[in-house]
Design a protein around this motif. Structure first.
Motif, PDB file in Angstrom:
ATOM      1  N   ASP A  64     -11.498  -5.481 -24.560  1.00 38.62           N
ATOM      2  CA  ASP A  64     -11.510  -6.787 -23.882  1.00 38.62           C
ATOM      3  C   ASP A  64     -11.859  -6.699 -22.395  1.00 38.62           C
ATOM      4  N   LEU A  65     -12.596  -5.637 -22.001  1.00 40.02           N
ATOM      5  CA  LEU A  65     -12.890  -5.486 -20.574  1.00 40.02           C
ATOM      6  C   LEU A  65     -13.742  -6.639 -20.032  1.00 40.02           C
ATOM      7  N   MET A  66     -14.614  -7.193 -20.876  1.00 46.08           N
ATOM      8  CA  MET A  66     -15.415  -8.344 -20.434  1.00 46.08           C
ATOM      9  C   MET A  66     -14.490  -9.524 -20.101  1.00 46.08           C
ATOM     10  N   ASN A  67     -13.486  -9.745 -20.939  1.00 49.85           N
ATOM     11  CA  ASN A  67     -12.518 -10.829 -20.692  1.00 49.85           C
ATOM     12  C   ASN A  67     -11.688 -10.539 -19.439  1.00 49.85           C
ATOM     13  N   ILE A  68     -11.331  -9.278 -19.261  1.00 54.08           N
ATOM     14  CA  ILE A  68     -10.556  -8.880 -18.079  1.00 54.08           C
ATOM     15  C   ILE A  68     -11.361  -9.183 -16.814  1.00 54.08           C
ATOM     16  N   ARG A  69     -12.644  -8.859 -16.850  1.00 58.18           N
ATOM     17  CA  ARG A  69     -13.526  -9.159 -15.703  1.00 58.18           C
ATOM     18  C   ARG A  69     -13.559 -10.649 -15.401  1.00 58.18           C
ATOM     19  N   GLN A  70     -13.659 -11.454 -16.460  1.00 59.61           N
ATOM     20  CA  GLN A  70     -13.704 -12.914 -16.256  1.00 59.61           C
ATOM     21  C   GLN A  70     -12.408 -13.415 -15.630  1.00 59.61           C
ATOM     22  N   ARG A  71     -11.259 -12.951 -16.156  1.00 59.39           N
ATOM     23  CA  ARG A  71      -9.960 -13.380 -15.616  1.00 59.39           C
ATOM     24  C   ARG A  71      -9.821 -12.944 -14.158  1.00 59.39           C
ATOM     25  N   TYR A  72     -10.299 -11.748 -13.875  1.00 60.45           N
ATOM     26  CA  TYR A  72     -10.198 -11.202 -12.513  1.00 60.45           C
ATOM     27  C   TYR A  72     -10.928 -12.105 -11.523  1.00 60.45           C
ATOM     28  N   CYS A 103     -17.823  -0.968 -16.364  1.00 57.90           N
ATOM     29  CA  CYS A 103     -17.646  -2.427 -16.211  1.00 57.90           C
ATOM     30  C   CYS A 103     -18.830  -3.209 -16.783  1.00 57.90           C
ATOM     31  N   ALA A 104     -20.005  -2.624 -16.692  1.00 57.48           N
ATOM     32  CA  ALA A 104     -21.239  -3.247 -17.193  1.00 57.48           C
ATOM     33  C   ALA A 104     -21.456  -4.648 -16.633  1.00 57.48           C
ATOM     34  N   GLY A 105     -22.544  -5.309 -17.073  1.00 61.51           N
ATOM     35  CA  GLY A 105     -22.691  -6.706 -16.666  1.00 61.51           C
ATOM     36  C   GLY A 105     -23.896  -6.994 -15.825  1.00 61.51           C
ATOM     37  N   GLN A 128     -11.828 -15.053 -28.349  1.00 59.67           N
ATOM     38  CA  GLN A 128     -12.783 -13.994 -28.721  1.00 59.67           C
ATOM     39  C   GLN A 128     -12.757 -12.891 -27.669  1.00 59.67           C
ATOM     40  N   THR A 129     -12.165 -11.742 -28.011  1.00 55.29           N
ATOM     41  CA  THR A 129     -12.129 -10.657 -27.022  1.00 55.29           C
ATOM     42  C   THR A 129     -13.412  -9.846 -27.102  1.00 55.29           C
ATOM     43  N   GLN A 130     -13.794  -9.356 -25.953  1.00 60.12           N
ATOM     44  CA  GLN A 130     -15.069  -8.646 -25.898  1.00 60.12           C
ATOM     45  C   GLN A 130     -15.017  -7.487 -24.910  1.00 60.12           C
ATOM     46  N   GLY A 131     -15.502  -6.352 -25.369  1.00 63.02           N
ATOM     47  CA  GLY A 131     -15.571  -5.184 -24.494  1.00 63.02           C
ATOM     48  C   GLY A 131     -16.864  -5.162 -23.714  1.00 63.02           C
ATOM     49  N   THR A 132     -17.072  -4.062 -22.991  1.00 61.51           N
ATOM     50  CA  THR A 132     -18.309  -3.908 -22.206  1.00 61.51           C
ATOM     51  C   THR A 132     -19.158  -2.758 -22.747  1.00 61.51           C
ATOM     52  N   ILE A 133     -18.579  -1.938 -23.619  1.00 62.78           N
ATOM     53  CA  ILE A 133     -19.337  -0.805 -24.170  1.00 62.78           C
ATOM     54  C   ILE A 133     -19.492  -1.009 -25.673  1.00 62.78           C
ATOM     55  N   PHE A 134     -20.722  -0.908 -26.138  1.00 60.08           N
ATOM     56  CA  PHE A 134     -21.034  -1.130 -27.559  1.00 60.08           C
ATOM     57  C   PHE A 134     -21.752   0.101 -28.106  1.00 60.08           C
TER      58      PHE A 134
END
Length: 319
Positions: free
Chosen positions: A276-284, A312-314, A1-7
């Motif tokens: 998928d920036l949320m996923n990128i953050r998690q992988r990072y 980046c949000a969060g 499930q890919t997820q961004g940070t901006i909605f």
């Protein structure tokens, strides 16, 4: 499930946003916090509606006003947010191809990771914005097998959703031979498979490659090839396996290896913000032990830092 940070923002009112932006930009000193609050908290389609309302209201172009009122990297972030995704990719590719030096890493990031549809839209945008053909520009600004592979990717002819287990071992064998023999013909076969087979097919091919050679395909490519051709092949493999991991790795490099390569950081954050920036953050965080927030805070400052962190949000504990 890919997820961004901006909605998409709730209770969105483009006219009110345009008014607030107008006030922030027309004042004696530009109110940058207002720009960040609005432009990083609306999705791309909402930002385009704001630009339209802004034009109706002031008879001016929002991108032009942002460029005139802002400077340096903060300007790049705010202006970058105002392009539709395909136009933004086209803009970055144009800059990478036509700037003082060809920025090969930008070409790799974009062309190795986009879907057929994204490539098609990006080529259309490139033609509209610059009246040039993307494939022709790639051909004239790059060379050798690196060029051939980029041009192949830019055709956007990758098979989609199709996998044939019976040919996976055969493809793996071709890749293995290409890593052993390294002739021009073998390099062509290598890039044909990596650029045209579906992601599902390539998953199986990489598995078979491991079985045949006892080696991971990335290690094999790194051993056999060098330069941008090698970097591009590896990028394709990494994107097939896991795009968020690829972009986490690219961000880490851009932040740490190049003394903060601003353009790369900005481009990846904007381009992946709704994907998928949320996923990128998690992988990072998993991979490098520190959060992306921590590293951005460490290297960036002022409104530029605030804008990147807003994209980046969060949660606060990420900082």
């Amino acid at each position: 499930q890919t997820q961004g940070t901006i909605f998409p923002a709730q209770n969105f009112n483009p006219i009110m946003d345009a008014q607030l932006l107008g006030g922030a930009l027309q004042g004696i000193s530009c109110e940058k916090d207002v720009l960040i609050d609005i432009l990083t908290q609306r999705c791309n389609s909402q930002r385009l509606m704001i630009a339209e309302a802004y034009r109706d209201m002031y008879g001016r172009d929002l991108i032009t006003d942002l460029k005139e009122n802002l400077s340096h990297h903060f300007k790049e972030v705010m202006v970058g947010l105002m392009y539709p995704p395909a136009s933004y990719d086209a803009h970055e590719l144009w800059h990478a191809l036509k700037g003082a030096d060809t920025e090969e890493k930008c070409l790799i990031d974009i062309l190795a990771s986009r879907s057929n549809m994204e490539i098609f839209q990006m080529k259309e945008a490139y033609l509209m914005q610059y009246n040039n053909d993307l494939q022709q520009d790639i051909s004239s600004e790059t060379s050798g097998h690196f060029r051939d592979t980029l041009v192949n990717l830019a055709q956007g002819t990758r098979m989609e959703g199709y996998a044939d287990p019976s040919t996976a071992a055969q493809d793996a064998m071709i890749l293995w031979e290409a890593c052993q023999q390294k002739t021009g013909e073998h390099k062509n076969m290598l890039q044909m498979i990596l650029c045209n087979k579906s992601y599902q097919q390539l998953w199986m091919v990489f598995q078979e490659f491991q079985n045949i050679s006892g080696q991971d395909i990335v290690d094999a490519i790194n051993e056999c090839y060098d330069g941008y051709f090698q970097e591009l092949l590896v990028a394709i493999v990494l994107c097939v396996r896991d795009k968020p991991s690829y972009f986490a790795y690219r961000l880490y490099n851009a932040i740490h290896d190049f003394g903060f390569h601003n353009r790369t950081v900005i481009r990846i954050l904007i381009a992946r913000s709704e994907i998928d920036l949320m996923n990128i953050r998690q992988r990072y965080k998993e991979r490098y032990g520190k959060s992306l927030f921590h590293d951005i805070k460490h290297f960036a400052s002022g409104h530029y830092e605030s804008a990147l962190l807003a994209i980046c949000a969060g949660d606060a504990e990420d900082y």
